[in-house]
Design a protein around this motif. Structure first.
Motif, short mmCIF file in Angstrom:
data_model
loop_
_atom_site.label_atom_id
_atom_site.label_comp_id
_atom_site.label_asym_id
_atom_site.label_seq_id
_atom_site.Cartn_x
_atom_site.Cartn_y
_atom_site.Cartn_z
N ALA A 364 -23.99 51.30 15.65
CA ALA A 364 -25.08 50.52 16.24
C ALA A 364 -26.32 51.39 16.46
O ALA A 364 -27.44 50.94 16.30
N ALA A 365 -26.08 52.67 16.82
CA ALA A 365 -27.21 53.57 17.05
C ALA A 365 -26.87 54.97 16.55
O ALA A 365 -25.74 55.44 16.73
N ALA A 371 -29.71 62.51 23.16
CA ALA A 371 -28.41 62.25 23.76
C ALA A 371 -27.92 60.84 23.45
O ALA A 371 -28.72 59.91 23.29
N PHE A 374 -28.96 57.37 25.45
CA PHE A 374 -30.14 56.50 25.29
C PHE A 374 -29.81 55.11 24.74
O PHE A 374 -30.68 54.25 24.69
N ASP A 376 -29.07 51.96 25.36
CA ASP A 376 -29.13 51.18 26.59
C ASP A 376 -30.34 50.25 26.45
O ASP A 376 -31.40 50.69 26.00
N GLU A 379 -33.50 51.54 28.15
CA GLU A 379 -34.07 52.73 27.50
C GLU A 379 -34.72 52.38 26.17
O GLU A 379 -35.74 52.94 25.80
N LEU A 380 -34.10 51.47 25.41
CA LEU A 380 -34.62 51.16 24.07
C LEU A 380 -35.72 50.10 24.10
O LEU A 380 -36.17 49.62 23.06
N GLY A 381 -36.15 49.74 25.31
CA GLY A 381 -37.31 48.88 25.41
C GLY A 381 -37.02 47.39 25.33
O GLY A 381 -37.93 46.58 25.17
N LEU A 382 -35.73 47.00 25.46
CA LEU A 382 -35.41 45.57 25.46
C LEU A 382 -35.63 44.94 26.84
O LEU A 382 -35.53 43.75 26.99
N LEU B 106 -41.34 55.66 22.47
CA LEU B 106 -41.26 55.52 23.92
C LEU B 106 -42.19 56.52 24.61
O LEU B 106 -42.60 57.53 23.99
N LEU B 112 -38.16 55.16 17.90
CA LEU B 112 -37.12 54.17 17.67
C LEU B 112 -37.45 53.29 16.48
O LEU B 112 -38.59 52.87 16.31
N THR B 407 -27.90 45.58 11.51
CA THR B 407 -28.96 46.53 11.85
C THR B 407 -28.36 47.81 12.41
O THR B 407 -27.18 47.85 12.79
N LYS B 408 -29.18 48.82 12.43
CA LYS B 408 -28.79 50.11 13.01
C LYS B 408 -30.02 50.65 13.75
O LYS B 408 -31.12 50.68 13.18
N TRP B 409 -29.84 51.02 15.00
CA TRP B 409 -30.93 51.70 15.70
C TRP B 409 -30.95 53.16 15.25
O TRP B 409 -29.92 53.85 15.34
N HIS B 416 -34.14 65.31 23.42
CA HIS B 416 -34.24 64.40 24.56
C HIS B 416 -32.89 64.18 25.24
O HIS B 416 -31.90 63.92 24.59
N ARG B 418 -31.27 62.12 28.87
CA ARG B 418 -31.64 61.02 29.77
C ARG B 418 -31.43 61.46 31.21
O ARG B 418 -30.34 61.90 31.58
#
Lengths: 421, 421
Positions: A364-365, A371, A374, A376, A379-382, B106, B112, B407-409, B416, B418
């Motif tokens: 997914a990421a 780290a 992130f 979340d 954090e990812l701007g959602l 960000l 991102l 999709t893939k983030w 970085h 957190r």
């Protein structure tokens, strides 16, 4: 007995469908007004909520559920205020409903728009934390959906009190109270009835451990989204800045070890192992972490010997598995075999290695020099999240408001008919 | 026996997974080259394909499957050329893989991107028409997915011949032949094994009748997308231009009665019923349509009396149900109860009525003054379609290339971590 429970769950779902029809056409200002009123009402009723929560805590202490669970369950003034602020921040987010995903005018003059619409009735199955009750209600309301909440029995009194406040605010604002309903929580069968209420429920999101999620996915006939199982890796490449790798590893493991974006395994390229591993283990131990290392790591520093099971374990605790790999290929292969498709990180200053890792790791990421923590929604701007999907369909990664919507093609014509081809 | 079949299906899925990993990083030029080569090879092998198809047709004639099915099954030079042209048009479509759905930087500098990636291994279960074999292979290849094709036994020889050609082209172009595989088709159990191959198959799309789709959805543990069941309505509002309504009704019903976007019920507002119904029934009969009318329609003109079952029937034939309603509310309510969430049309010159209908009807597509027949991937500008989803999750309405992606983030940082919140 079971039939009675099924009727109860299905009736709740039918009431939710009626509520959902009204919510679908509610405008943003009205929804925001309700969210803000809910926030105020929770704070105004904090004493009652805390009293109800105290009954859950007392029962939990009696049942010896342990300090960690008790802490997750507990409400106090500050936590109620935090929950209320969560609703206020949802009120501040853009409304996803009505957004046009794509649109065009065809050569024949037909005007097309694909518009975001609510899903309808969303079920959430979750465990102890009462804040999820309010978060889920807020996100589903904002996205125009009715919600069926199936919390755990250990939080029953808290959830009943919270939902009572939310429903009163809905009714006071001419919204259907049945937009937010709590399902019976004492019998596992209520989950079963929820996930098989095909045609009545549009989506069920299980939030919880791997056992719950796998049971839901296996038995559901209603569409579901798998969430929250994270066996995340940090791969320290041969071209890694080792200080950076250390910071990222420590943060990924120790920031909040109980959450799904925490790292569970560190893979170290053999070329940097002798420089990285001893210091990494030393610092991990300083942070209270038990390192389950493979044989090659054990040759460099004292570790708890890893077994095969360690590679597949989501510890959710201050434990980490460590393996030394020959190459980036072997790291990618290890992640492909053992990862859960949540979050994978590479630490490397080598552009080719980083791009290769990003392209080949299926998750997914994928993080480059950042780290795993992130992953979340915030954090990812959602703006907020209702869970982190580890499946590929519909939503992958943190799910925010847009992920709680479907679409509708809206086509305006002027008597258009389609020629026989 | 069943275990052997299960092993066969699972082994095919495992080979498909390996192929999918290679396809996921294939570039657009190479994929298009293969698609064009497939088109050429099908035309070059047309004689063999038609000979194989003749064996299916002979078996079909022997089994008395009927002229309509024989026609859907038949291949000839022209149809092979049409299938090849389909592949060429898929080659001409934009590649969905790598498209950035959203992205940002960000405040902390993390970059991102949410990137479109293939789903992985896609299973398609379908019935007689051999063109689906090639269409599905083309669309899945272009979107970077491996495909497991489970066609019907009545098209077995045709499908074997087609897939042989496609696999040879893949191998000749250094693509994995296992990107396209045909599953055994003689035993229903192969469908069962496909839809329960959790972890091996990422998505199954059943294309076929309501029975197949419902069986798949009930038994699947693999994610599925319901397609193609359409109980579509045309609602003739009190403010309709009745000439337009008639054109739209006739086109929606008779253009191709066997497809899912054909109208199955017409709802007529009572204020225009006496002007509209007699002429509509006359023209429908002229087009060979049997009208199953309710009592109020029967008072205006001779019709076949409708029973309750008619409102829920997807005729897929030259039949239509007709009901006279008191109001737009009653039309919306009827559609809510009996519709399948595919396509619903209103004919009206009243802006408020049209907007109200669009907002309240819950379907993949809602048409204002246009025929239901426009719900089609080609017509709506998707370029091609692998099916029409009537579910709300992941894809709703015609599914093109983008609907075959996940999709893939991808997150790039510079060390970085957190902060602990």
């Amino acid at each position: 007995m079971t039939d009675e429970l099924q009727t109860q769950v299905h009736d709740a779902a039918r009431r939710a469908r009626v509520a959902a029809k009204l919510l679908a056409t509610a405008n943003t200002q009205d929804k925001n007004k309700v969210l803000l009123a809910m926030a105020d009402a929770l704070e105004a009723n904090a004493a009652d909520l805390i009293a109800a929560n105290e009954r859950d805590l007392a029962a939990g202490r009696e049942a010896n559920i342990g300090d960690a669970l008790l802490d997750r369950l507990a409400l106090n003034e500050k936590r109620v205020a935090g929950i209320a602020d969560g609703l206020r921040s949802v009120a501040g987010l853009p409304d996803p409903i009505g957004d046009v995903r794509r649109g065009s005018t065809l050569p024949n003059g037909l005007e097309l728009r694909q518009v975001q619409v609510p899903l309808g009735v969303v079920g959430i199955v979750y465990e102890a934390r009462p804040n999820v009750t309010v978060d889920a209600a807020g996100l589903t309301l904002k996205s125009g959906n009715a919600v069926l909440l199936r919390g755990s029995s250990s939080a029953e009194q808290s959830n009943l009190a919270l939902v009572k406040v939310l429903r009163e605010v809905l009714a006071d604002n001419d919204f259907p109270a049945d937009a937010v309903q709590l399902l019976p929580c004492h019998d596992r069968a209520s989950v079963q009835h929820l996930i098989t209420a095909r045609g009545l429920v549009d989506l069920v999101i299980p939030r919880g451990g791997a056992g719950l999620i796998s049971a839901v996915v296996q038995q559901a006939t209603v569409p579901t989204i798998e969430t929250g199982v994270g066996n995340c890796h940090v791969y320290v490449d041969r071209a890694a800045d080792l200080d950076m790798a250390l910071r990222i590893l420590i943060n990924s493991k120790t920031r909040r070890p109980s959450v799904c974006n925490a790292a569970e395994t560190v893979l170290v390229h053999q070329d940097v192992a002798d420089r990285f591993v001893p210091e990494a283990v030393r610092q991990l131990i300083t942070h209270g972490v038990t390192v389950h290392g493979d044989k090659r790591a054990a040759e460099l520093v004292e570790v708890t010997p890893a077994t095969d099971a360690d590679w597949d374990t989501e510890y959710l605790s201050l434990d980490i598995a460590m393996r030394i790999v020959d190459s980036l290929d072997e790291a990618v292969e290890h992640i492909g075999r053992h990862g859960s498709g949540h979050t994978e990180a590479i630490v490397s200053d080598d552009v080719r290695a980083a791009r290769d890792f990003v392209a080949r790791v299926d998750a997914a990421a994928v993080m480059v020099n950042a780290a795993t923590s992130f992953t979340d929604g915030g954090e990812l701007g959602l703006g907020a999240e209702i869970g982190i999907s580890t499946q590929k369909l519909h939503a992958r990664g943190p799910m925010g408001l847009a992920e709680l919507t479907s679409t509708k093609w809206v086509v305006w014509g002027d008597g258009h008919v389609r020629p026989v081809s």
